[in-house]
Design an enzyme around this catalytic site. Structure first.
Site, PDB file in Angstrom:
ATOM      1  CD  GLU A 176      10.953   3.478   4.681  1.00  0.00           C
ATOM      2  OE1 GLU A 176       9.813   3.356   5.168  1.00  0.00           O
ATOM      3  OE2 GLU A 176      11.308   2.860   3.664  1.00  0.00           O
ATOM      4  CD  GLU A 319       8.410  -2.947   7.904  1.00  0.00           C
ATOM      5  OE1 GLU A 319       8.602  -4.135   7.548  1.00  0.00           O
ATOM      6  OE2 GLU A 319       7.625  -2.648   8.817  1.00  0.00           O
TER       7      GLU A 319
END
Length: 351
Positions: A176, A319
């Site tokens: 994310e 991430e």
């Protein structure tokens, strides 16, 4: 957008395959090594067989979905970085320059970046544009999103995972990007587990003491204002959540429906996994914890899910980066099953 798919997927999730697990376990015990000598790798191999229904499962190539969205709560002084960084980092992902790109290349991953709610228009090569809205509202003022938008975020994640699996991904990593998303994750976790926010709220991107206190106050105020219902996960997502958190949960449900293992990253992705499990309890069996984040809430959500992470390197980037670093351990477990000789095939005397 149809909402049927993620709900159909949720209803299609099957229990673990105990026969495949038993076959894998018996095979592990015949490999040229003392019984149990490969420790947790042996348990992992059997778990992957149970998840996939294959006695000799494969997890390569892994697939990575990085969902990007903005948070209205970023305007309340809870992050060390300005909101524009979300869109700037999406461009960095698109050009292959972020940590997740580096680690993804290292493990031969299929990687896609999905704009599910960045606050500006994203014009970056290869980014999947599936924007539900231009960022959430500030949870301190109103609901982060409508209930319908919360459902749409789940659907975006579900459809994105379906596309990734169609490309051949055999394991899912969700990541994310979204300034303010540790605040949303902390609020969701506090609501879903009915836990005091002070125990969960960390420093996120590395905020100073003053901003950390502000962040804790914002989470408490938002929860007091909206009273999200822990028995209604969509209510929690809509009131204090994030679009990328909903999308990650939708992708996890899709993986479970397809018998694809999910390797979790840090705090935010694990909160998304908890959301997925609250929506679809059977999805819990399809999760593997990649690493332990430095965010204080991560230990709490891992314990809630009954997960023990594979590595602990003091990471806190997000991430999907920690999961990508942990992936070779998961692949080692499957290669052990598929490639090691047995005592019989190698002509080695067993004890």
């Amino acid at each position: 957008m149809s909402h049927a798919d993620w709900k159909k997927g949720r209803d299609a999730v099957q229990p673990l395959d105990t026969k495949a697990a038993a076959r894998a376990s018996a095979h592990v015990d015949q490999l040229t090594k003392p019984l149990g000598s490969l420790g947790r790798l042996e348990k992992l191999a059997v778990q992957l067989a149970a998840i996939t229904g294959e006695p000799a499962p494969a997890v390569a190539p892994p697939g990575i979905l990085v969902f990007a969205a903005d948070h209205g709560v970023a305007s309340e002084g809870v992050s060390a970085y300005p909101q524009e960084v979300t869109a700037q980092m999406v461009a960095n992902f698109a050009h292959g320059g972020a940590a997740i790109n580096v680690f993804g290349r290292q493990i031969g991953a299929l990687l896609h970046v999905v704009d599910v709610g960045v606050a500006t228009d994203v014009d970056a090569p290869g980014v999947w544009s599936k924007k539900v809205r231009y960022g959430t509202a500030s949870m301190l003022r109103k609901w982060a999103m409508s209930r319908e938008e919360a459902e749409q975020s789940l659907q975006v994640g579900y459809e994105s995972a379906e596309a990734l699996f169609a490309e051949g991904a055999k394991l899912l990593i969700v990541g994310e990007m979204g300034i303010g998303n540790t605040t949303a994750s902390s609020a969701m976790l506090a609501a879903l587990t009915e836990t005091e926010p002070d125990q969960l709220v960390g420093r996120g991107t590395g905020v100073c003491d003053e901003k950390w206190e502000r962040k804790k106050a914002v989470v408490k105020e938002a929860l007091a204002l909206h009273q999200p219902n822990p028995a209604d996960p969509l209510d929690v997502l809509a009131k204090v959540g994030g679009l990328e958190i909903g999308a990650m949960a939708g992708a996890i449900i899709c993986a479970a429906a397809r018998r694809v293992p999910v390797l979790l990253d840090g705090f935010i992705s694990t909160v998304a996994a908890l959301l997925a499990v609250r929506l679809c309890p059977a999805a819990a069996d399809y999760l593997l914890a990649g690493h332990r984040s430095q965010e204080p809430g991560h230990a709490h959500v891992l314990a809630t899910l009954g997960q023990e992470p594979l590595i602990d390197l003091g990471l806190r980037l997000g991430e999907g980066s920690g999961a990508a670093v942990a992936f070779p351990i998961v692949e080692s477990a499957t290669r052990m099953l598929r490639e090691m000789a047995t005592f019989a095939s190698a002509g080695v005397s067993n004890r």
